[in-house]
Design a protein around this motif. Structure first.
Motif, PDB file in Angstrom:
ATOM      1  N   ALA A   2       0.949  -1.115  -0.019  1.00  0.00           N
ATOM      2  CA  ALA A   2       0.046  -0.010   0.084  1.00  0.00           C
ATOM      3  C   ALA A   2       0.850   1.260   0.065  1.00  0.00           C
ATOM      4  O   ALA A   2       1.773   1.238   0.515  1.00  0.00           O
ATOM      5  N   ASP A  45     -12.148   1.373   1.001  1.00  0.00           N
ATOM      6  CA  ASP A  45     -12.143   0.058   0.591  1.00  0.00           C
ATOM      7  C   ASP A  45     -11.873   0.292  -0.969  1.00  0.00           C
ATOM      8  O   ASP A  45     -11.082  -0.366  -1.685  1.00  0.00           O
ATOM      9  N   PHE A  46     -12.518   0.927  -1.621  1.00  0.00           N
ATOM     10  CA  PHE A  46     -12.454   1.114  -3.049  1.00  0.00           C
ATOM     11  C   PHE A  46     -11.255   1.853  -3.168  1.00  0.00           C
ATOM     12  O   PHE A  46     -10.435   1.459  -4.114  1.00  0.00           O
ATOM     13  N   ARG A  48      -8.466   1.838  -1.780  1.00  0.00           N
ATOM     14  CA  ARG A  48      -7.359   1.019  -1.544  1.00  0.00           C
ATOM     15  C   ARG A  48      -7.241   0.284  -3.109  1.00  0.00           C
ATOM     16  O   ARG A  48      -6.035  -0.215  -3.192  1.00  0.00           O
ATOM     17  N   ARG A  49      -8.215  -0.341  -3.529  1.00  0.00           N
ATOM     18  CA  ARG A  49      -8.368  -1.312  -4.460  1.00  0.00           C
ATOM     19  C   ARG A  49      -7.917  -0.526  -5.649  1.00  0.00           C
ATOM     20  O   ARG A  49      -7.550  -1.136  -6.606  1.00  0.00           O
ATOM     21  N   VAL A  50      -8.133   0.840  -5.852  1.00  0.00           N
ATOM     22  CA  VAL A  50      -7.961   1.250  -7.367  1.00  0.00           C
ATOM     23  C   VAL A  50      -6.683   2.447  -7.072  1.00  0.00           C
ATOM     24  O   VAL A  50      -6.538   3.189  -7.963  1.00  0.00           O
ATOM     25  N   GLN A  51      -5.816   2.033  -6.042  1.00  0.00           N
ATOM     26  CA  GLN A  51      -4.652   3.205  -5.798  1.00  0.00           C
ATOM     27  C   GLN A  51      -3.728   3.166  -7.028  1.00  0.00           C
ATOM     28  O   GLN A  51      -3.053   3.896  -7.052  1.00  0.00           O
ATOM     29  N   ASP A  52      -3.773   2.099  -7.958  1.00  0.00           N
ATOM     30  CA  ASP A  52      -2.912   1.917  -8.961  1.00  0.00           C
ATOM     31  C   ASP A  52      -3.370   2.758 -10.217  1.00  0.00           C
ATOM     32  O   ASP A  52      -2.755   2.843 -11.290  1.00  0.00           O
ATOM     33  N   TYR A  65     -17.458   0.739 -10.338  1.00  0.00           N
ATOM     34  CA  TYR A  65     -17.918   0.370  -9.139  1.00  0.00           C
ATOM     35  C   TYR A  65     -19.231   0.825  -8.644  1.00  0.00           C
ATOM     36  O   TYR A  65     -20.077   0.133  -7.749  1.00  0.00           O
TER      37      TYR A  65
END
Length: 277
Positions: A2, A45-46, A48-52, A65
């Motif tokens: 992260a 949560d979202f 974190r999942r799309v941080q890239d 989403y």
């Protein structure tokens, strides 16, 4: 691994920083309510999942989403990528409308789009590359003219919601408040044609009633804004229609009307896009 710099929503931290003396006296149930209203856990949560993901990819991930489908009408009115344009739209939602317009235009113009937005949105890592931050009331107020100049002088296509706030309900009609004249004066100065866009959508009755109640009570703080994330989740799994009008040449905005009157003129064109749909 992260990213330590990833922006996450933290109501406890916001309260400590914005109201340090009062924070410890705020009842726990009220703090929990605020976290639910802003959907802190869901959104973190979202994020974190799309941080890239950044830019148009982030917008697409956001729409996926939210299970948002966009129908585009008038796509043939989108001007060629060779010029510079100011896209102006009504602002009915405060969530999906911004994401959708950025995605539609960003896809068409190969990511070369920018929003003129409140600088709070710059905290979102995925959105930041698409934003020119504007904070007219805080410490950045002296930089406001410079940031607007940077946006309009760039080669990017600009996306603006001239009302500033999302639409309100007045006398039973859901419509934007007055449009600010900046997009007129700067589009003329930098010779950008203006493209009117209509976004079809609405928030809940609760949202409009709350906004009107605050206005009636003379409450200056935009309490309704706190509920925009909740409205965004209420608008999940929906289809929205974006209608793109014909570009208006910048030379149209001459001295026969004031810039404020021209802004109202364009606003009326935007709402007629829906009527003529």
């Amino acid at each position: 691994m992260a990213d330590d710099s990833l922006f996450l929503i933290d109501i406890d931290k916001v309260l400590r920083e914005k109201a340090p003396k009062q924070a410890r006296y705020i009842p726990g149930f009220l703090v929990s309510y605020l976290k639910r209203v802003v959907h802190q856990d869901d959104l973190n949560d979202f994020l974190r999942r799309v941080q890239d993901k950044t830019g148009v990819d982030f917008l697409k991930a956001s729409l996926d989403y939210l299970d948002t489908r966009i129908v585009v009408k008038g796509e043939e009115n989108l001007p060629d990528a060779g010029g510079r344009y100011t896209f102006v739209s009504n602002h009915p939602l405060g969530g999906q409308d911004g994401l959708a317009l950025g995605y539609v235009l960003g896809t068409h113009y190969d990511g070369k789009v920018k929003y003129l937005v409140n600088d709070l949105l710059m905290n979102l890592h995925g959105l930041a590359p698409l934003c020119i931050p504007i904070n007219k009331t805080g410490r950045q107020s002296k930089d406001f003219p410079r940031m607007v100049e940077a946006g309009f002088s760039s080669d990017d296509q600009l996306i603006m919601f001239p009302a500033g706030l999302c639409s309100r309900r007045r006398n039973g009609v859901i419509r934007d408040l007055d449009w600010k004249k900046t997009f007129i004066t700067k589009s003329v100065e930098f010779e950008r044609d203006v493209v009117p866009v209509h976004f079809e959508g609405r928030n809940s009755n609760f949202f409009y009633n709350l906004a009107n109640l605050c206005k009636a009570l003379g409450i200056k703080f935009n309490i309704a804004m706190l509920y925009l994330a909740d409205e965004m989740f209420k608008n999940r799994h929906k289809t929205f229609t974006v209608t793109i009008g014909k570009p208006i040449p910048w030379q149209t905005f001459d001295k026969s009307r004031t810039p404020a009157e021209w802004a109202q003129y364009v606003k009326e064109i935007v709402y007629k896009l829906k009527i003529n749909d």
